[in-house]
Design an enzyme around this catalytic site. Structure first.
Site, PDB file in Angstrom:
ATOM      1  N   ASP A 290     -24.324   5.048  26.225  1.00 15.78           N
ATOM      2  CA  ASP A 290     -25.428   3.816  26.700  1.00 15.78           C
ATOM      3  C   ASP A 290     -25.904   4.299  26.791  1.00 15.78           C
ATOM      4  O   ASP A 290     -26.180   5.088  27.833  1.00 15.78           O
ATOM      5  CB  ASP A 290     -24.476   3.096  27.911  1.00 15.78           C
ATOM      6  CG  ASP A 290     -25.422   1.407  27.939  1.00 15.78           C
ATOM      7  OD1 ASP A 290     -26.361   1.745  27.932  1.00 15.78           O
ATOM      8  OD2 ASP A 290     -24.115   1.162  28.620  1.00 15.78           O
TER       9      ASP A 290
ATOM     10  N   ASP B 138     -29.628   0.479  25.645  1.00 17.84           N
ATOM     11  CA  ASP B 138     -29.633  -1.144  26.678  1.00 17.84           C
ATOM     12  C   ASP B 138     -31.229  -1.399  26.537  1.00 17.84           C
ATOM     13  O   ASP B 138     -31.885  -0.571  26.644  1.00 17.84           O
ATOM     14  CB  ASP B 138     -29.483   0.187  28.081  1.00 17.84           C
ATOM     15  CG  ASP B 138     -29.714  -0.919  29.151  1.00 17.84           C
ATOM     16  OD1 ASP B 138     -28.854  -2.237  29.299  1.00 17.84           O
ATOM     17  OD2 ASP B 138     -30.922  -0.994  29.989  1.00 17.84           O
TER      18      ASP B 138
ATOM     19  N   GLU C 141     -29.387  -3.250  22.143  1.00 21.57           N
ATOM     20  CA  GLU C 141     -28.612  -4.396  22.986  1.00 21.57           C
ATOM     21  C   GLU C 141     -30.496  -5.718  23.232  1.00 21.57           C
ATOM     22  O   GLU C 141     -31.542  -5.389  24.014  1.00 21.57           O
ATOM     23  CB  GLU C 141     -28.461  -4.377  24.489  1.00 21.57           C
ATOM     24  CG  GLU C 141     -28.174  -5.516  24.928  1.00 21.57           C
ATOM     25  CD  GLU C 141     -28.947  -5.527  26.782  1.00 21.57           C
ATOM     26  OE1 GLU C 141     -28.014  -6.100  27.473  1.00 21.57           O
ATOM     27  OE2 GLU C 141     -29.348  -4.679  27.209  1.00 21.57           O
TER      28      GLU C 141
ATOM     29  N   HIS D  80     -19.672  -5.587  30.306  1.00 22.25           N
ATOM     30  CA  HIS D  80     -19.425  -5.725  31.889  1.00 22.25           C
ATOM     31  C   HIS D  80     -20.544  -6.936  31.860  1.00 22.25           C
ATOM     32  O   HIS D  80     -20.446  -7.238  33.824  1.00 22.25           O
ATOM     33  CB  HIS D  80     -19.695  -4.476  31.970  1.00 22.25           C
ATOM     34  CG  HIS D  80     -21.039  -4.675  31.203  1.00 22.25           C
ATOM     35  ND1 HIS D  80     -21.584  -3.989  29.877  1.00 22.25           N
ATOM     36  CD2 HIS D  80     -22.270  -4.011  31.965  1.00 22.25           C
ATOM     37  CE1 HIS D  80     -22.697  -3.661  29.869  1.00 22.25           C
ATOM     38  NE2 HIS D  80     -23.782  -4.032  30.852  1.00 22.25           N
ATOM     39  N   ASP D  81     -21.355  -7.355  31.665  1.00 26.59           N
ATOM     40  CA  ASP D  81     -22.248  -8.097  31.775  1.00 26.59           C
ATOM     41  C   ASP D  81     -21.942  -9.904  31.749  1.00 26.59           C
ATOM     42  O   ASP D  81     -22.359 -10.468  32.366  1.00 26.59           O
ATOM     43  CB  ASP D  81     -23.728  -8.020  31.478  1.00 26.59           C
ATOM     44  CG  ASP D  81     -24.057  -6.902  31.065  1.00 26.59           C
ATOM     45  OD1 ASP D  81     -24.463  -6.505  32.154  1.00 26.59           O
ATOM     46  OD2 ASP D  81     -25.097  -6.257  30.380  1.00 26.59           O
TER      47      ASP D  81
HETATM   48  C1  NOJ Z   1     -28.144  -4.813  30.325  1.00 26.00           C
HETATM   49  C2  NOJ Z   1     -26.937  -4.396  30.579  1.00 26.00           C
HETATM   50  O1  NOJ Z   1     -25.957  -4.274  30.210  1.00 26.00           O
HETATM   51  C3  NOJ Z   1     -27.484  -4.718  31.964  1.00 26.00           C
HETATM   52  O2  NOJ Z   1     -25.669  -3.865  32.612  1.00 26.00           O
HETATM   53  C4  NOJ Z   1     -27.967  -4.018  32.921  1.00 26.00           C
HETATM   54  O3  NOJ Z   1     -28.103  -4.402  34.410  1.00 26.00           O
HETATM   55  C5  NOJ Z   1     -29.465  -4.185  32.204  1.00 26.00           C
HETATM   56  N1  NOJ Z   1     -29.311  -4.277  30.962  1.00 26.00           N
HETATM   57  C6  NOJ Z   1     -30.442  -3.460  33.102  1.00 26.00           C
HETATM   58  O4  NOJ Z   1     -30.366  -1.822  33.144  1.00 26.00           O
END
Ligand code: NOJ
Ligand code: CA
Length: 586
Positions: free
Chosen positions: A118, A223, A281, A358-359
């Site tokens: 990541d 990311d 992402e 994880h989000d």
């Molecule tokens: C996306 C990540 O998946 C998330 O967990 C993070 O808070 C934000 N980007 C900022 O890096």
């Protein structure tokens, strides 16, 4: 892939550069997302680590996954769990050492598993030396790595340069102490955004990428990549203001034209020189057309783009104030969202598929049911796994882990995003009961509770109590060890289904057979077919009640099924709650 010597790696690079993009390794992979803090703790300090991942590589190989996306492991003060990097060239000591990472790459490769790191490259930590230098010296090159702008003065007070609201429910600007300047941060205030318009900054990121690719990593999850380019006029956003006068308009910092130029250059300078995979992402805001521009096999810059269109189709997102019973998955729009992406991308680009990371909330809690845990978890896997694309499963999904059920809002505060959300909700007058029910549905913490390995204390994750408490249901058979012993467990179903997905004929059919939705207007059933030499069909009831589905095809084989027996009368299937099939048709 075997352990690579320099010579073999050079050979591999030449081979990949000349190879057919349709053979790209990620097209033939099943991905698995590891959230390092919560996966497995090898030294019993309560924090998951690289040693823990190393110790479970055989488990992952047995499961059948062969492409790991490992959450951020670089040095970090952990304001946003590693997405706030303070040194890209060091491993967070909580997770291990550079030697541990090197061992992980070697051991994973020896098992045919590839590694994606990541890579947070939209922001650093405010503790990164670049930012510290930038703060101290406005003439330094590092000052140009970030966005500093003068604030507005009103009534003797300094106000931010504009009204932009960031992703974590605050102004996107933070004032530099004792100064009239503010810096931009679209996530937490400890995560200043970096300025990709600055060529020296871009070079820094190219060097970091080369450093890890030279170590043998197989690529990156990029990311927040959609946000690398900002509206450099920094004009106010138009639209509805909140009680603090802020406007949430992600178009000011998402998918802007310069993004495509930056990534094209990244590819030219770095990525095209390695046999690597990059998954960008692009949460919440990218169109399939823009994603295609980024990931087009011929002219794009990266391998695939994660989108969010299919992960919030049940009305969970922003559902503060609603009751659980009012949240119902919109199966029609779920199907049309998948097809919208498929139709734009499939001939020209690869696509990742996922329900959870994880989000997001745990998938059984979001699209399935904890009452029908086994049925719904198996149904959700069947539905996802045979769509067009590269599936990414999230650690714990394979045993049907469900959302956290913490007792009070403060228990969720280890996630800075959730904490800011709660503070905002309180300001907006929601009751603690409403806030808690929202967190139970939506908080990012839901997917971050420790992996449940067995029924010993702390679910076998660690001998020390972890920061985020384990979900108590690990004692009810929801753990790896118990599920290994149960032939009808979710885990064993996953293993079997993943093996099917790797079958060369099925893989070919899934990637190349034209895909169409069967009965697109059915409000409860997600059914699709791959036509071609071998016809495959998935039929999934996404409801906790019985529904009917008309069926005119001839079944050659039932390849996967999550219930006992089949109820098919006069061309009508009676589908039980969450019943699901993968069929081979004649
Ligand atoms: C996306 C990540 O998946 C998330 O967990 C993070 O808070 C934000 N980007 C900022 O890096
Ligand atoms: Ca540890």
């Amino acid at each position: 892939m075997c352990i690579v010597t320099i010579h073999e790696r050079e050979f591999a690079i030449i081979k990949v550069m000349n190879s057919n993009p349709m053979d790209a390794f990620w097209r033939h992979s099943v991905g698995y997302i590891i959230y390092p803090e919560s996966f497995k703790d090898s030294n019993n300090d309560g924090i998951g680590d690289i040693g823990g991942i190393l110790g479970e590589l055989d488990y992952l190989r047995e499961l059948g996954v062969n492409l790991l996306w490992i959450g951020p492991i670089f040095a970090s003060p952990m304001d946003d769990n590693g997405y706030d990097v303070s040194d890209y060239y060091a491993i967070n000591p909580k997770y291990g050492t550079m030697a541990d990472l090197e061992r992980l790459i070697k051991e994973a490769h020896a098992r045919g598993i590839r590694i994606l790191l990541d890579f947070p490259l939209n922001h650093t930590s405010d503790e990164h030396p670049w930012f510290q230098t930038a703060l101290k010296d406005s003439e330094s090159p590092e000052h140009g790595y970030y966005f500093f702008r003068k604030g507005k003065k009103a009534d003797g007070k300094f106000l931010p340069p504009n009204n932009w609201k960031g992703f974590f429910a605050t102004s996107a600007w933070e004032r530099v102490p004792d100064s009239d300047e503010f810096y931009l941060h679209i996530f937490s205030k400890k995560m200043p955004d970096v300025n990709w318009a600055n060529s020296a900054l871009r070079e820094q990121y190219y060097e970091i990428a080369r450093f890890y690719l030279d170590k043998g990593v197989d690529g990156f999850r990029l990311d927040a990549v959609a946000h690398l380019a900002k509206d450099l006029s920094f004009s106010d956003a138009m639209g509805k203001t909140d009680r603090d006068g802020l406007v949430y308009d992600t178009s000011k910092f998402s998918n802007r034209p310069e993004l495509f130029t930056y990534l094209h250059d990244f590819k030219e300078q770095v990525l095209s020189h390695y046999p690597c995979c990059t998954v960008g992402e692009a949460g919440g805001c990218i169109s399939p057309e823009d994603a295609l521009r980024l990931a087009d096999r011929e002219n794009g810059s990266i391998s695939m783009v994660f989108n969010f269109d299919t992960v919030w189709n049940n009305g969970n997102y922003g559902s503060i104030g609603k009751r659980d019973e009012d949240i119902v998955t919109d199966v029609l729009s779920l199907k049309s969202n998948f097809m919208r992406w498929y139709n734009v991308c499939h001939e020209k680009a690869d696509m990742p598929l996922y329900w959870c990371n994880h989000d997001h909330p745990r998938v059984v809690s979001q699209y399935g049911s904890t009452t029908y845990r086994k049925e719904s978890a198996k149904m959700l896997l069947t539905t996802l796994l045979f769509l067009y694309g590269t599936p990414f499963l999230y650690n714990g999904e394979e045993i049907g882990m469900s959302n956290a059920t913490y007792a009070k809002a403060e228990d969720y505060f280890t996630d800075v995003g959730t904490k800011n959300d709660v503070l905002q909700c309180r300001k907006n007058g929601y009751t603690e009961e409403q806030i808690l029910s929202y967190l139970h549905r939506c908080s990012r913490l839901n997917a971050r509770t420790p992996m449940q390995w067995d029924d010993s204390e702390n679910a076998g994750f660690s001998k020390t109590k972890p920061l985020n408490a384990v979900n108590d249901n690990y004692r009810d058979g929801i753990n790896v060890l118990d599920e290994m012993k149960d032939p009808y467990s979710i885990l064993n179903f996953y293993q079997f289904a993943i093996a099917l997905r790797h079958d060369p004929i099925i893989n070919d059919q899934v990637l190349n057979g034209p895909l169409s939705i069967v009965d697109p207007n059915h409000p409860d059933v997600f059914a699709y077919m791959h036509d071609g030499a071998h016809k495959l069909m998935v039929i999934s009831n996404m409801r906790p009640y019985q529904v009917y589905f008309t069926f005119y095809y001839e079944i050659a084989d039932v390849l996967l099924h999550n219930c006992e027996g089949v109820v098919l009368n006069n061309h009508v299937f009676t589908l039980r709650p969450y019943e699901s099939f993968l069929l081979r048709l004649r």
